[in-house]
Design a protein around this motif. Sequence first.
Motif, mmCIF file in Angstrom:
data_model
loop_
_atom_site.group_PDB
_atom_site.id
_atom_site.type_symbol
_atom_site.label_atom_id
_atom_site.label_comp_id
_atom_site.label_asym_id
_atom_site.label_seq_id
_atom_site.Cartn_x
_atom_site.Cartn_y
_atom_site.Cartn_z
ATOM 1 N N LYS A 141 0.826 -1.212 0.000
ATOM 2 C CA LYS A 141 0.000 0.000 0.000
ATOM 3 C C LYS A 141 0.860 1.262 0.000
ATOM 4 C CE LYS A 141 -4.102 -1.846 -0.051
ATOM 5 N NZ LYS A 141 -4.992 -1.637 -1.225
ATOM 6 N N PHE A 142 1.951 1.253 0.758
ATOM 7 C CA PHE A 142 2.818 2.423 0.777
ATOM 8 C C PHE A 142 3.543 2.595 -0.556
ATOM 9 C CE2 PHE A 142 2.381 2.480 5.411
ATOM 10 C CZ PHE A 142 2.388 3.852 5.651
ATOM 11 N N LYS A 143 3.863 1.500 -1.231
ATOM 12 C CA LYS A 143 4.490 1.600 -2.549
ATOM 13 C C LYS A 143 3.524 2.186 -3.570
ATOM 14 C CE LYS A 143 7.832 -2.183 -2.079
ATOM 15 N NZ LYS A 143 8.233 -3.516 -2.597
ATOM 16 N N GLU A 144 2.247 1.933 -3.417
ATOM 17 C CA GLU A 144 1.234 2.418 -4.354
ATOM 18 C C GLU A 144 0.597 3.723 -3.899
ATOM 19 O OE1 GLU A 144 -1.471 -0.799 -4.393
ATOM 20 O OE2 GLU A 144 -0.086 -2.219 -5.357
ATOM 21 N N LEU A 145 1.159 4.357 -2.887
ATOM 22 C CA LEU A 145 0.562 5.561 -2.315
ATOM 23 C C LEU A 145 0.537 6.692 -3.344
ATOM 24 C CD1 LEU A 145 -0.500 6.848 0.337
ATOM 25 C CD2 LEU A 145 1.842 7.606 0.772
ATOM 26 N N GLY A 146 -0.635 7.329 -3.476
ATOM 27 C CA GLY A 146 -0.794 8.442 -4.416
ATOM 28 C C GLY A 146 -0.950 9.767 -3.696
ATOM 29 N N LYS A 147 -0.864 10.853 -4.451
ATOM 30 C CA LYS A 147 -0.982 12.181 -3.863
ATOM 31 C C LYS A 147 -2.340 12.406 -3.219
ATOM 32 C CE LYS A 147 2.339 14.644 -6.799
ATOM 33 N NZ LYS A 147 2.522 15.784 -7.737
ATOM 34 N N ASP A 148 -3.382 11.832 -3.824
ATOM 35 C CA ASP A 148 -4.727 12.031 -3.279
ATOM 36 C C ASP A 148 -4.935 11.286 -1.959
ATOM 37 O OD1 ASP A 148 -4.464 9.585 -4.509
ATOM 38 O OD2 ASP A 148 -6.538 9.504 -5.224
#
Length: 491
Positions: free
Chosen positions: A264-271
């Motif tokens: 999840k942290f690797k896929e974390l987005g700005k939104d």
Amino acid sequence: MAMKTRRSSVGLQQEPISVRNFNTRFSLQTFVRRVEKLSDNQKTAIKGMGFGHLIQMPYQSLSRNLLAELMDRWDCQKRAFVFVPGEIAMTLMDVVLILGLRVTGKPVVLKESEPYIQLEREYGALIWNRKIPIASIEERLDSLGEAVNNDFIRSFLLFTFGTILFPNANGKVDSRYLSLLQDLDEVCHCAWGAAVLENIVDWLCKRRETNVQHMGGCLIFLQIWSYEHIDIGRPTLLDFPMTFPRACRWGSIRSRQRQWFTSKFKELGKDQIVWKLLLTSEESKMDTIKELLEAQSDGEELAAQRFNVSIDKVNNGRTRLQIMGQWIAEMECESETNIAKELHGVEEDSSKITSPSKNEDILETSHNESKVQGVRMEHPWTISDSSSPIIISDEDDEDYLRAREQNMKLKREIDVLRKENQVLKNQLLSCSTLETENDKLRKEVGDLRREYQLANSLVSRLERLVLGEDGNATKEQSSPYNGNGETCNWK
């Protein structure tokens, strides 16, 4: 089957899973249980010290996997968490909103040179080991019951420091906090929230730089900070009447594997990131937030203060024994100076004393003894020494007696240490002497062996010589012929 095994091992090597567990003595559950035992009057007293919002927090479990994943993304130089979309730091406003602690005012600084005070002695801290076990503080709180006094306030605040705000690895709290708690009227004016922020930053840097297994600091602040700023694994909001501080509005997080948080942290987005927390109308009315906003608008530099100085980290590398010796010397020098001043003042006062005619004879025959007796009339606290009397005034009697007793105790302990050191030195010397004697014995044994071998060789040669002559003699005696070839007749 062998091929499948090789493929699986290759896959593990290509995608390693770094699971770095940590231990901690942070215990929100212990704190909440202690708060439940407080009476209403005791809670009111704690609120007056500026810690009222902390005692409103409900129990929440820590997510070690979430915290470990968050800690691995800390950058010590930037003093911020670095994610794919960008970096984000923890701010003083975060501390106020999450914990409700004040971040402006008097800095919370524990100086290494902080004088050892009477309160530390009362709480069981030693001058060379300024630590107080949390267990002893809990026992103290239990013995106080529902009492609402200065002892209760100091004990509960020390308990709060050691369990949730500044927990460390040894289950003890630094006794130097008592210097900040000595004047309870000033406690509410200290920037405790700024100290909490700096403490957790120090622990994050320590974990990244030295990979320590134990993690200290206010971990509930770190977890709630993650809830507020990062949309990963957030629990549901509580239906709780208290919305300030924000630590009161979050429920317990769902238990998940470390791998889930890693992905999840690797896929974390700005939104999914809240870069700056926005104030609600209720929060903007809080005094602690108003003070912070005013300080920021005035352009004041609000930097978290470094406070967690360890007594073991002495800059010049002095040992504890040397530190004790210096403290003792300073205390003795100060005590001797005060005593000399008091004696000088007493002599001046005694010269002005007019005594009856009967006492004048005593003054003439025994001047020294009468002087001491006259002093005792005005100063009843007197300690007799082997060489000269030591007079103590009424105002300083208790402090002096305690300091003198502490000095004597330290001297005895230093003498014991010196004797032990001497014993160790003697043992080392004896060991070196034994080694020298062993070397001599080895040399003598070698010499004896060589002499033994030489003697054996000489004995062998003698035996060969003796046996050789005896053999020739035997042959001559056994032969029936003489030297001329004639037969000998033996009679």
